[in-house]
Design an enzyme around this catalytic site. Structure first.
Site, PDB file in Angstrom:
ATOM      1  N   ASP A  14     -22.689  22.452  42.343  1.00 46.76           N
ATOM      2  CA  ASP A  14     -23.583  21.740  43.270  1.00 46.76           C
ATOM      3  C   ASP A  14     -25.010  22.277  43.124  1.00 46.76           C
ATOM      4  O   ASP A  14     -25.988  21.535  43.202  1.00 46.76           O
ATOM      5  CB  ASP A  14     -23.087  21.944  44.707  1.00 46.76           C
ATOM      6  CG  ASP A  14     -23.454  20.801  45.631  1.00 46.76           C
ATOM      7  OD1 ASP A  14     -24.269  19.958  45.233  1.00 46.76           O
ATOM      8  OD2 ASP A  14     -22.935  20.757  46.761  1.00 46.76           O
ATOM      9  N   CYS A 238     -27.693  16.760  45.632  1.00 49.24           N
ATOM     10  CA  CYS A 238     -26.862  15.753  44.973  1.00 49.24           C
ATOM     11  C   CYS A 238     -27.785  14.688  44.408  1.00 49.24           C
ATOM     12  O   CYS A 238     -28.665  14.188  45.111  1.00 49.24           O
ATOM     13  CB  CYS A 238     -25.877  15.143  45.970  1.00 49.24           C
ATOM     14  SG  CYS A 238     -24.950  13.765  45.273  1.00 49.24           S
TER      15      CYS A 238
END
Ligand code: HMG
Ligand code: MG
Length: 300
Positions: A14, A238
């Site tokens: 991430d 993201c």
């Protein structure tokens, strides 16, 4: 209730997936090998997703082949479909994660499928994983808000989370993808969801866009949640959640938890050193307040 906390370090996945600059695989490997020395038990190593959708994760095969694996550490990878799962197995993953969303719009943008289509897509992954004895974690994104739809109803979060749990995910990580949640809203969500899924099978995944992550973790602790996803130096974001900042910094979470009587088993000094090292490599200051404060106090 237990004072033991499991931290799932998501920095190498991430944390790096949204970097504009191409990160060479050797740097990712170095990062994971350093993190493997800190006492962490789970380090998310990458994602077998389409390189057209997330170019930064294209080197996950090389990363999985070259990291020095500590037998006490699990190195999960994201697998959005059977193709990703097969690549994970080819690269000797023994732990994978599927990822759904509580928002239809985010689901379409992120994985090109409606929520219902995504659940259908995950079924064969779970079947294969069961046969292969591979652990499957389930993510639900947008649990406290969506970049496209705004507020998301708790019942919609529970519906997807329960579907993943009943399909065989051993744990459901609830993602505040854009970091808009507050302690009050986290409290309502965790209160409702722990009536449907055991607290021991829930994890919190808080991005820190609005600076609320630590408060949200604290609210989750009140509901016996004991697993949290964190990212060294607060790296992250993201690609399909515009404007969202990094995950809550691992160092800040360790500092808060250990200072409140919980045990993470992770060495804060080593984590701070890695935070400074990776920030230098990425040409920026650490996003962790704990690391910045320690640096400032050392400079006095
Ligand atoms: P699609 O375009 O609908 O896929 O994408 P497709 O099945 O039609 O295939 C199109 C092409 O992709 C084909 O190649 C496939 O072979 C290839 P072509 O014939 O055009 O050369 N392909 C793949 N290649 C590599 N690995 C694969 C794979 N699958 C198909 N697994 C797909 C659908 C799901 C693949 C795409 O949308 C995708 O990869 N999305 C991933 C997006 C992503 O990784 N987002 C970030 C992670 S989620 C997140 O960050 C949130 C989280 O942190 C929690 C939170 O904060 O909320 C987890
Ligand atoms: Mg995330």
């Amino acid at each position: 209730m237990s004072d033991q906390i499991t931290l799932v370090e998501v920095g190498p996945r991430d944390g790096l997936q949204n970097e504009k600059q191409t990160i060479p695989p050797d740097l990712k490997i170095d990062l994971i090998n350093r993190l493997s020395q800190t006492g962490l038990s789970i380090i998310e190593a990458g994602a077998f997703v389409s390189p057209k959708w997330v170019p930064q994760m294209a080197s996950t095969d090389e990363v999985m082949q070259k990291i020095t694996r500590n037998p006490d550490i699990s190195y999960p990878v994201l697998t959005p479909n059977l193709k990703g799962y097969e690549k994970a197995i080819d690269n000797k993953a023994d732990h994978v994660a599927i990822f759904a969303a509580a928002s239809q719009s985010f689901s379409k943008k992120n994985i090109n499928a409606t929520i219902e289509e995504s659940l259908e897509r995950f079924k064969p992954v779970l079947e294969r994983a069961k046969a292969d004895d591979v652990k499957v974690r389930g993510y639900v994104s947008c649990v406290l808000g969506c970049p496209y739809e705004g507020e998301i109803a708790i019942k919609d979060v529970i519906k997807v989370a329960k579907a993943l749990y009943e399909m065989g995910c051993y744990e459901i990580s609830l993602g505040d993808t854009i970091g808009v949640g507050t302690a009050g809203k986290t409290n309502q969500l965790m209160d409702a969801i722990t009536k449907e899924i055991p607290a021991g099978a829930i994890a919190g995944h808080f991005h820190d866009t609005y600076g609320q992550s630590l408060a949200n973790i604290h609210a989750s602790l009140e509901h016996d949640i004991r697993t949290f996803d964190t990212s060294v130096s607060g790296l992250g974001g993201c690609p399909y959640a515009p404007g969202a900042s990094g995950n809550v910094a691992s160092e800040d979470v360790i500092y808060m938890l250990e200072g409140s009587g919980f045990k993470t088993g992770v060495n804060l000094d080593l984590m701070r050193e890695i935070s400074i090292w990776i920030s230098q490599k990425l040409n920026r200051a650490p996003a962790s307040k704990v690391t910045l404060a320690h640096q400032a106090s050392c400079a006095i």
